[in-house]
Design a protein around this motif. Structure first.
Motif, PDB file in Angstrom:
ATOM      1  N   THR A 124       0.843  -1.195   0.000  1.00 41.47           N
ATOM      2  CA  THR A 124       0.000   0.000   0.000  1.00 41.47           C
ATOM      3  C   THR A 124       0.879   1.245   0.000  1.00 41.47           C
ATOM      4  O   THR A 124       2.004   1.214   0.501  1.00 41.47           O
ATOM      5  N   THR A 125       0.374   2.310  -0.560  1.00 46.35           N
ATOM      6  CA  THR A 125       1.047   3.600  -0.495  1.00 46.35           C
ATOM      7  C   THR A 125      -0.001   4.697  -0.607  1.00 46.35           C
ATOM      8  O   THR A 125      -1.126   4.443  -1.067  1.00 46.35           O
ATOM      9  N   ALA A 126       0.373   5.886  -0.177  1.00 46.55           N
ATOM     10  CA  ALA A 126      -0.556   7.013  -0.226  1.00 46.55           C
ATOM     11  C   ALA A 126       0.241   8.310  -0.307  1.00 46.55           C
ATOM     12  O   ALA A 126       1.393   8.370   0.126  1.00 46.55           O
ATOM     13  N   ALA A 127      -0.402   9.322  -0.858  1.00 42.64           N
ATOM     14  CA  ALA A 127       0.176  10.661  -0.894  1.00 42.64           C
ATOM     15  C   ALA A 127      -0.962  11.646  -0.670  1.00 42.64           C
ATOM     16  O   ALA A 127      -2.126  11.353  -0.979  1.00 42.64           O
ATOM     17  N   ALA A 128      -0.627  12.812  -0.137  1.00 38.96           N
ATOM     18  CA  ALA A 128      -1.631  13.848   0.110  1.00 38.96           C
ATOM     19  C   ALA A 128      -0.995  15.203  -0.155  1.00 38.96           C
ATOM     20  O   ALA A 128       0.223  15.360  -0.069  1.00 38.96           O
ATOM     21  N   ILE A 129      -1.867  16.153  -0.495  1.00 41.47           N
ATOM     22  CA  ILE A 129      -1.390  17.509  -0.734  1.00 41.47           C
ATOM     23  C   ILE A 129      -2.456  18.491  -0.275  1.00 41.47           C
ATOM     24  O   ILE A 129      -3.655  18.224  -0.426  1.00 41.47           O
ATOM     25  N   ASP A 130      -2.022  19.590   0.311  1.00 43.01           N
ATOM     26  CA  ASP A 130      -2.937  20.670   0.674  1.00 43.01           C
ATOM     27  C   ASP A 130      -2.923  21.692  -0.448  1.00 43.01           C
ATOM     28  O   ASP A 130      -1.850  22.054  -0.951  1.00 43.01           O
ATOM     29  N   ILE A 131      -4.110  22.127  -0.837  1.00 46.82           N
ATOM     30  CA  ILE A 131      -4.256  23.055  -1.956  1.00 46.82           C
ATOM     31  C   ILE A 131      -5.104  24.239  -1.489  1.00 46.82           C
ATOM     32  O   ILE A 131      -6.173  24.034  -0.900  1.00 46.82           O
ATOM     33  N   PRO A 132      -4.662  25.469  -1.755  1.00 46.32           N
ATOM     34  CA  PRO A 132      -5.399  26.648  -1.287  1.00 46.32           C
ATOM     35  C   PRO A 132      -6.595  26.985  -2.193  1.00 46.32           C
ATOM     36  O   PRO A 132      -6.745  28.109  -2.657  1.00 46.32           O
ATOM     37  N   VAL A 133      -7.431  25.990  -2.422  1.00 52.01           N
ATOM     38  CA  VAL A 133      -8.612  26.112  -3.275  1.00 52.01           C
ATOM     39  C   VAL A 133      -9.747  25.368  -2.572  1.00 52.01           C
ATOM     40  O   VAL A 133      -9.509  24.302  -1.987  1.00 52.01           O
ATOM     41  N   PRO A 134     -10.983  25.878  -2.611  1.00 46.80           N
ATOM     42  CA  PRO A 134     -12.091  25.177  -1.968  1.00 46.80           C
ATOM     43  C   PRO A 134     -12.283  23.753  -2.514  1.00 46.80           C
ATOM     44  O   PRO A 134     -12.085  23.495  -3.708  1.00 46.80           O
TER      45      PRO A 134
END
Length: 137
Positions: free
Chosen positions: A3-13
């Protein structure tokens, strides 16, 4: 199973992010290394063509528009894995921001678990960076 995962925060609603990525056939709109997606079976299957002409066929397994998430499996691909299932989810964060998560499970086939995990982690990380860049434009 790996298993693997990635996440990102984006300054968009979150609703705006989901509007871009929530369509199962929308990868060419935000993922530069997938320039072509052809829907099939009433939109439940997508045939993707990558930059090198490689073909990947994926099936939509679950979709929840309200929760801003969908899961899919790979039916055919040049990847050294079997039993691949992935989920893409957009979460709303305070202040009109979003967190996008892309995760997958799979069984390596003809390669090590470390190599297969690195391959998909790279795809997810690069894909999410491309998403952020598309939304900035």
């Amino acid at each position: 199973m790996a298993t693997t995962a990635a996440a990102i925060d984006i300054p968009v609603p979150a609703d705006r992010v989901w509007q871009l990525i929530g369509g199962f056939d929308s990868l060419p709109d935000w993922l530069p290394y997938i320039p072509v997606s052809t829907p099939g079976e009433g939109g439940r299957v997508r045939t993707l063509t990558n930059e090198d002409g490689g073909v990947i066929v994926e099936r939509l397994e679950a979709f929840d528009n309200q929760a801003r998430t969908y899961s899919y499996s790979i039916l055919q691909a040049p990847f050294p894995v079997t039993g691949y299932r992935s989920t893409l989810t957009v979460h709303e964060k305070p202040g009109g921001q979003s967190r996008v998560e892309w995760s997958g499970t799979f069984t390596p086939a003809g390669t090590s678990e470390q190599e297969a995990t690195a391959l998909f982690h790279g795809i997810y990380t690069e894909g999410l960076a491309a998403l952020r860049n598309t939304l900035k434009a």
